[in-house]
Design a protein around this motif. Sequence first.
Motif, PDB file in Angstrom:
ATOM      1  N   LEU A  14       0.837  -1.197   0.000  1.00  0.00           N
ATOM      2  CA  LEU A  14       0.000   0.000   0.000  1.00  0.00           C
ATOM      3  C   LEU A  14       0.880   1.258   0.000  1.00  0.00           C
ATOM      4  O   LEU A  14       0.955   1.981   0.993  1.00  0.00           O
ATOM      5  N   PRO A  15       1.552   1.531  -1.105  1.00  0.00           N
ATOM      6  CA  PRO A  15       2.407   2.720  -1.168  1.00  0.00           C
ATOM      7  C   PRO A  15       1.570   4.002  -1.208  1.00  0.00           C
ATOM      8  O   PRO A  15       0.353   3.960  -1.433  1.00  0.00           O
ATOM      9  N   PHE A  16       2.225   5.131  -1.005  1.00  0.00           N
ATOM     10  CA  PHE A  16       1.541   6.420  -1.082  1.00  0.00           C
ATOM     11  C   PHE A  16       0.852   6.533  -2.434  1.00  0.00           C
ATOM     12  O   PHE A  16       1.412   6.168  -3.464  1.00  0.00           O
ATOM     13  N   GLY A  17      -0.371   7.027  -2.422  1.00  0.00           N
ATOM     14  CA  GLY A  17      -1.140   7.185  -3.650  1.00  0.00           C
ATOM     15  C   GLY A  17      -2.055   6.018  -3.977  1.00  0.00           C
ATOM     16  O   GLY A  17      -2.914   6.125  -4.843  1.00  0.00           O
ATOM     17  N   MET A  18      -1.899   4.892  -3.270  1.00  0.00           N
ATOM     18  CA  MET A  18      -2.717   3.702  -3.522  1.00  0.00           C
ATOM     19  C   MET A  18      -4.121   3.903  -2.955  1.00  0.00           C
ATOM     20  O   MET A  18      -4.295   4.378  -1.846  1.00  0.00           O
ATOM     21  N   LEU A  19      -5.130   3.526  -3.726  1.00  0.00           N
ATOM     22  CA  LEU A  19      -6.518   3.589  -3.275  1.00  0.00           C
ATOM     23  C   LEU A  19      -6.815   2.351  -2.438  1.00  0.00           C
ATOM     24  O   LEU A  19      -6.511   1.228  -2.840  1.00  0.00           O
ATOM     25  N   VAL A  20      -7.395   2.573  -1.258  1.00  0.00           N
ATOM     26  CA  VAL A  20      -7.697   1.497  -0.313  1.00  0.00           C
ATOM     27  C   VAL A  20      -9.185   1.519  -0.013  1.00  0.00           C
ATOM     28  O   VAL A  20      -9.778   2.580   0.151  1.00  0.00           O
ATOM     29  N   GLN A  21      -9.774   0.341   0.077  1.00  0.00           N
ATOM     30  CA  GLN A  21     -11.187   0.233   0.407  1.00  0.00           C
ATOM     31  C   GLN A  21     -11.325  -0.451   1.756  1.00  0.00           C
ATOM     32  O   GLN A  21     -10.628  -1.423   2.048  1.00  0.00           O
ATOM     33  N   VAL A  74      -3.790   6.342   0.295  1.00  0.00           N
ATOM     34  CA  VAL A  74      -2.716   6.297   1.281  1.00  0.00           C
ATOM     35  C   VAL A  74      -1.855   7.556   1.154  1.00  0.00           C
ATOM     36  O   VAL A  74      -1.376   7.879   0.070  1.00  0.00           O
ATOM     37  N   VAL A  75      -1.695   8.277   2.284  1.00  0.00           N
ATOM     38  CA  VAL A  75      -0.880   9.493   2.282  1.00  0.00           C
ATOM     39  C   VAL A  75       0.299   9.419   3.256  1.00  0.00           C
ATOM     40  O   VAL A  75       1.185  10.264   3.207  1.00  0.00           O
ATOM     41  N   ASP A  76       0.316   8.421   4.148  1.00  0.00           N
ATOM     42  CA  ASP A  76       1.424   8.329   5.095  1.00  0.00           C
ATOM     43  C   ASP A  76       1.446   6.954   5.745  1.00  0.00           C
ATOM     44  O   ASP A  76       0.410   6.310   5.902  1.00  0.00           O
ATOM     45  N   HIS A  77       2.655   6.527   6.112  1.00  0.00           N
ATOM     46  CA  HIS A  77       2.881   5.342   6.942  1.00  0.00           C
ATOM     47  C   HIS A  77       3.525   5.864   8.223  1.00  0.00           C
ATOM     48  O   HIS A  77       4.621   6.421   8.172  1.00  0.00           O
ATOM     49  N   VAL A  78       2.862   5.717   9.353  1.00  0.00           N
ATOM     50  CA  VAL A  78       3.368   6.244  10.615  1.00  0.00           C
ATOM     51  C   VAL A  78       3.998   5.091  11.396  1.00  0.00           C
ATOM     52  O   VAL A  78       3.286   4.236  11.927  1.00  0.00           O
ATOM     53  N   GLU A  79       5.322   5.069  11.438  1.00  0.00           N
ATOM     54  CA  GLU A  79       6.055   3.949  12.041  1.00  0.00           C
ATOM     55  C   GLU A  79       5.793   3.771  13.528  1.00  0.00           C
ATOM     56  O   GLU A  79       5.605   2.646  13.983  1.00  0.00           O
ATOM     57  N   ILE A  84      -1.583   3.652   9.093  1.00  0.00           N
ATOM     58  CA  ILE A  84      -1.592   4.137   7.714  1.00  0.00           C
ATOM     59  C   ILE A  84      -2.658   5.219   7.618  1.00  0.00           C
ATOM     60  O   ILE A  84      -3.812   4.974   7.960  1.00  0.00           O
ATOM     61  N   LYS A  85      -2.221   6.396   7.210  1.00  0.00           N
ATOM     62  CA  LYS A  85      -3.160   7.520   7.095  1.00  0.00           C
ATOM     63  C   LYS A  85      -3.722   7.561   5.687  1.00  0.00           C
ATOM     64  O   LYS A  85      -2.997   7.392   4.706  1.00  0.00           O
ATOM     65  N   LEU A  86      -5.026   7.803   5.616  1.00  0.00           N
ATOM     66  CA  LEU A  86      -5.741   7.880   4.350  1.00  0.00           C
ATOM     67  C   LEU A  86      -6.330   9.274   4.171  1.00  0.00           C
ATOM     68  O   LEU A  86      -6.594   9.963   5.147  1.00  0.00           O
ATOM     69  N   SER A  87      -6.550   9.638   2.928  1.00  0.00           N
ATOM     70  CA  SER A  87      -7.200  10.903   2.592  1.00  0.00           C
ATOM     71  C   SER A  87      -8.358  10.612   1.648  1.00  0.00           C
ATOM     72  O   SER A  87      -8.249   9.745   0.778  1.00  0.00           O
ATOM     73  N   VAL A  88      -9.448  11.341   1.841  1.00  0.00           N
ATOM     74  CA  VAL A  88     -10.622  11.206   0.970  1.00  0.00           C
ATOM     75  C   VAL A  88     -10.888  12.561   0.345  1.00  0.00           C
ATOM     76  O   VAL A  88     -11.047  13.556   1.043  1.00  0.00           O
ATOM     77  N   GLY A  89     -10.943  12.620  -0.976  1.00  0.00           N
ATOM     78  CA  GLY A  89     -11.265  13.846  -1.674  1.00  0.00           C
ATOM     79  C   GLY A  89     -10.114  14.625  -2.185  1.00  0.00           C
ATOM     80  O   GLY A  89      -8.994  14.506  -2.019  1.00  0.00           O
TER      81      GLY A  89
END
Length: 89
Positions: A14-21, A74-79, A84-89
């Motif tokens: 799930l790299p940055f930019g990947m769409l997750v459902q 996916v916008v961030d991976h917080v170690e 995993i932070k997600l963004s909508v819109g």
Amino acid sequence: MNRDQEWGEAKQRLPFGMLVQGTVLKVFPFGMFVHVSEFSSVKFVIDAVSYRPNGMVIDPAQWPAIGSSIEGVVVDHVEHNREIKLSVG
């Protein structure tokens, strides 16, 4: 698969930019937790400023209900807390 392996797998797949459902698990004034069945031990979070389905931040009272399906990017991976932070819109 143990938690360390699942975290590593989630970051890789799930790299940055990947769409997750996923499904809305909990809703708080600061954002919402999302359950992604493929990675059950990894926390997925959409914070309040990252939920902009129409390009604008909306009132938390209008956020999806618990159990609703949701898609985010996916916008961030917080170690430090394996989140995993997600963004909508």
